[in-house]
Design an enzyme around this catalytic site. Structure first.
Site, short mmCIF file in Angstrom:
data_model
loop_
_atom_site.label_atom_id
_atom_site.label_comp_id
_atom_site.label_asym_id
_atom_site.label_seq_id
_atom_site.Cartn_x
_atom_site.Cartn_y
_atom_site.Cartn_z
CG HIS A 61 -2.03 1.49 1.41
ND1 HIS A 61 -3.11 0.47 0.45
CD2 HIS A 61 -1.95 2.00 1.57
CE1 HIS A 61 -3.85 2.13 1.06
NE2 HIS A 61 -3.14 2.93 1.11
CG HIS A 63 -1.75 7.27 -1.61
ND1 HIS A 63 -2.33 6.93 -1.69
CD2 HIS A 63 -1.78 5.98 -0.51
CE1 HIS A 63 -3.51 6.05 -0.99
NE2 HIS A 63 -2.93 6.05 0.30
CD GLU A 141 -7.90 6.08 -3.52
OE1 GLU A 141 -7.91 5.32 -2.50
OE2 GLU A 141 -7.90 7.03 -3.88
CB SER A 145 -19.86 10.86 -1.41
OG SER A 145 -19.17 12.24 -1.35
CG HIS A 179 -10.74 6.93 -0.44
ND1 HIS A 179 -11.32 7.51 0.53
CD2 HIS A 179 -9.49 7.55 -0.98
CE1 HIS A 179 -10.37 8.38 1.12
NE2 HIS A 179 -9.47 8.09 0.12
CG HIS A 206 -7.82 4.17 2.47
ND1 HIS A 206 -7.72 4.43 1.04
CD2 HIS A 206 -6.41 4.46 2.09
CE1 HIS A 206 -6.69 5.14 0.76
NE2 HIS A 206 -5.80 5.09 1.64
CD GLU A 209 -6.56 5.91 7.50
OE1 GLU A 209 -5.28 6.46 7.25
OE2 GLU A 209 -7.02 6.17 5.93
CG ASP A 306 -1.10 5.20 3.37
OD1 ASP A 306 -1.23 5.70 2.55
OD2 ASP A 306 -1.19 5.35 4.36
#
Length: 404
Positions: A61, A63, A141, A145, A179, A206, A209, A306
Site C-alpha cells: 500500500h 501512494h 482508485e 460521494s 477509497h 481504506h 482508519e 502507506d
C-alpha cells in the site's frame, strides 16, 4: 552463473548457515559453497561473510503520487491532515514530476522493496510505474460521494483502469481501489467492484482508519459532520458499514488500516478473501491509534508504509521497527521473525507476484544486509536485522545487481 556466500541465508521461514546460493535470473541451487563451486566451477563467487541474504520486500500500500510531500501536509490528527490534503493537493501533485517519481521508485528499491501495491488517484504515474524495475499491482482508485458526479467519476475510473490493463505484463497488474466507505457512494463502489470481479482484479480499500470515520458512518456525527456539510453539502453518510462490506464477498481484498473496525465488521470480512494491511507509522502520524492485531484475528495481516502523504519514508525496515515497538506486548524475537516473513513471503503472495523467498526456482530477487559482528544467538537474527538495518548493502533484481 553467480554464487553468493553469506554468513546466513534467511529464506525467510528459516535461517541457514554454512549455505551458499547459486543464481542467474532465478535461484538455481542452495547448498554448501564447496558443493556449488564443484557443480558450477566457472561461476563468479561473491563473498558476503558478514551479511545475511534475504528476500526483498513487498509493500502492498503506497501512494507514489504524493511523494513530493515532506512537511506540506499537517500531521497529528486525521481531519486537519485531510483538510491539508485538499488545500495543497493541486500544488503537491505537479511537484511530483517524473524525477520525483523515479526518486521514490529508487528509494523503494534501494531500501529492499521490489514489489508494491500502488494506489493511483489520477494515473499520471502509470507509464513510469509500468516501465520500472518494480513488480507493481496498480490499484486504480475511485472516489466520489456525490451522486450528481457519479457518472463523471466512474468514467474517469474506467478510463484509467483500461489504460492500465493495456500495460499489463508479468510485473504490472491492474487493480481496483475503493477509497473508503465515507467517500465512495454505494452505487459507485458496486459498479467498480463489478469490474474487479469481471477481470479478477484485487481490490484495495481504506477502511475505518480514524475515529472520525467511525463516528460518521455509525451516527452521522463527529468531526466529519462539519467536513461533509461544509465541503459537499451532505448531512448523512453514503454507506452503512455492514451493507458496504457485503459488496466485498466475491473479490480478493486488501483492507487498509482497520484501526477502528468493530467485531461485526471483522466477522463479515472473515467470510471473504480479505487481508488486512497494517500501516503503523501512518496511523501514528495521523493520530488514529494502533491496530489491535489480536482483535482482527483470524484475518491475516501484513505491513505497508502507506505513502509519503502520511509517512516520512517508504523504507520497510523503518515500518517493521515501528511495528516492533508499537506492539510491545509481543515477544520481540518471535514478532521480529513474523514481521520479516510477512513483509517478504506473505506480502508477495498477497499481491500475487512470485518472490519473497529464497528457494530453488524462485526469482533471484534478494537483498544483502549487514549482520552485527558480535551476534551470538542465531535465533535473534530476525530481531537484529530489524534493529540495525537502515539500508541493505546490495539489492538483486532477477539476478542483476541494482544500481551497478
Amino acid at each position: 552463473m553467480q554464487i553468493i556466500n553469506p554468513r546466513f541465508v534467511v529464506t525467510p521461514h528459516e535461517v541457514l548457515s554454512h549455505t551458499a546460493v547459486a543464481f542467474e535470473e532465478k535461484i538455481v541451487a542452495i547448498d554448501t559453497l564447496a558443493n556449488l563451486t564443484k557443480s558450477y566451477p566457472n561461476a563468479k563467487v561473491i563473498e558476503a561473510k558478514e551479511q545475511a541474504l534475504l528476500p526483498t520486500f513487498a509493500n502492498p500500500h503506497v501512494h507514489l503520487e504524493f511523494s513530493a510531500n515532506q512537511a506540506t501536509l499537517s500531521y497529528g490528527e486525521f481531519l486537519p491532515w485531510l483538510y491539508s490534503v485538499i488545500e495543497h493537493r493541486e500544488e503537491l501533485l505537479p511537484r511530483c514530476d517524473k524525477q520525483c517519481l523515479q526518486n521514490a521508485i529508487n528509494a523503494l528499491i534501494t531500501s529492499g522493496t521490489t514489489t508494491i501495491g500502488q494506489i493511483s488517484s489520477y494515473g499520471e504515474e502509470m507509464e513510469i510505474c509500468a516501465a520500472s524495475k518494480l513488480n507493481i499491482y496498480y490499484f486504480n482508485e475511485i472516489i466520489g460521494s456525490n451522486p450528481a458526479a457519479a457518472d463523471v467519476m466512474y468514467a474517469s475510473f474506467l478510463d484509467r483502469f483500461f489504460q492500465s490493463k493495456k500495460l499489463e505484463s508479468e510485473s504490472f497488474k491492474a487493480g481496483v481501489a475503493i477509497h473508503s466507505p465515507y467517500s465512495v457512494h454505494y452505487i459507485l463502489a458496486k459498479k467498480a467492484l463489478e469490474i474487479a470481479k469481471k477481470h479478477e482484479s484485487i481490490v484495495s480499500v481504506h477502511y475505518m482508519e480514524s475515529k472520525a470515520e467511525r463516528e460518521w458512518i455509525d451516527n452521522a456525527n463527529g468531526p466529519f459532520k462539519e467536513f461533509f456539510a461544509k465541503l459537499l453539502n451532505q448531512s448523512r453518510p453514503v454507506n452503512e458499514s455492514e451493507r458496504f462490506l457485503q459488496l466485498f464477498q466475491e473479490t480478493k481484498n486488501l483492507f487498509v488500516h482497520m484501526v477502528w473496525a468493530n467485531e461485526k465488521e471483522i466477522e463479515l470480512l472473515h467470510n471473504s478473501d480479505t487481508t488486512i494491511i497494517h500501516c503503523p507509522i501512518s496511523n501514528r502520524l495521523l493520530g488514529n491509534g494502533v491496530l489491535d492485531l489480536e482483535k482482527i484475528k483470524p484475518l491475516p495481516y501484513t505491513l505497508a508504509t502507506d505513502g509519503l502523504s502520511s509517512n516520512y519514508s517508504l523504507n520497510m525496515f523503518e515500518e517493521m521497527r515501528a511495528a516492533l515497538f508499537v506492539h510491545a506486548h509481543y515477544h520481540a524475537k518471535e514478532f521480529a521473525k513474523e514481521l520479516i516473513t510477512k513483509a517478504t513471503a506473505f506480502s508477495h503472495e498477497v499481491l500475487g507476484f512470485r518472490g519473497g523467498v529464497i528457494a530453488k526456482g524462485a526469482p533471484a530477487t534478494m537483498q544483502l544486509v549487514s549482520v552485527p559482528k558480535d551476534l551470538v544467538r542465531e535465533d535473534e537474527l530476525f530481531l537484529h536485522i530489524i534493529l540495525h538495518t537502515q539500508l541493505p548493502q546490495k539489492v538483486y533484481i532477477k539476478g542483476e545487481l541494482y544500481g551497478k
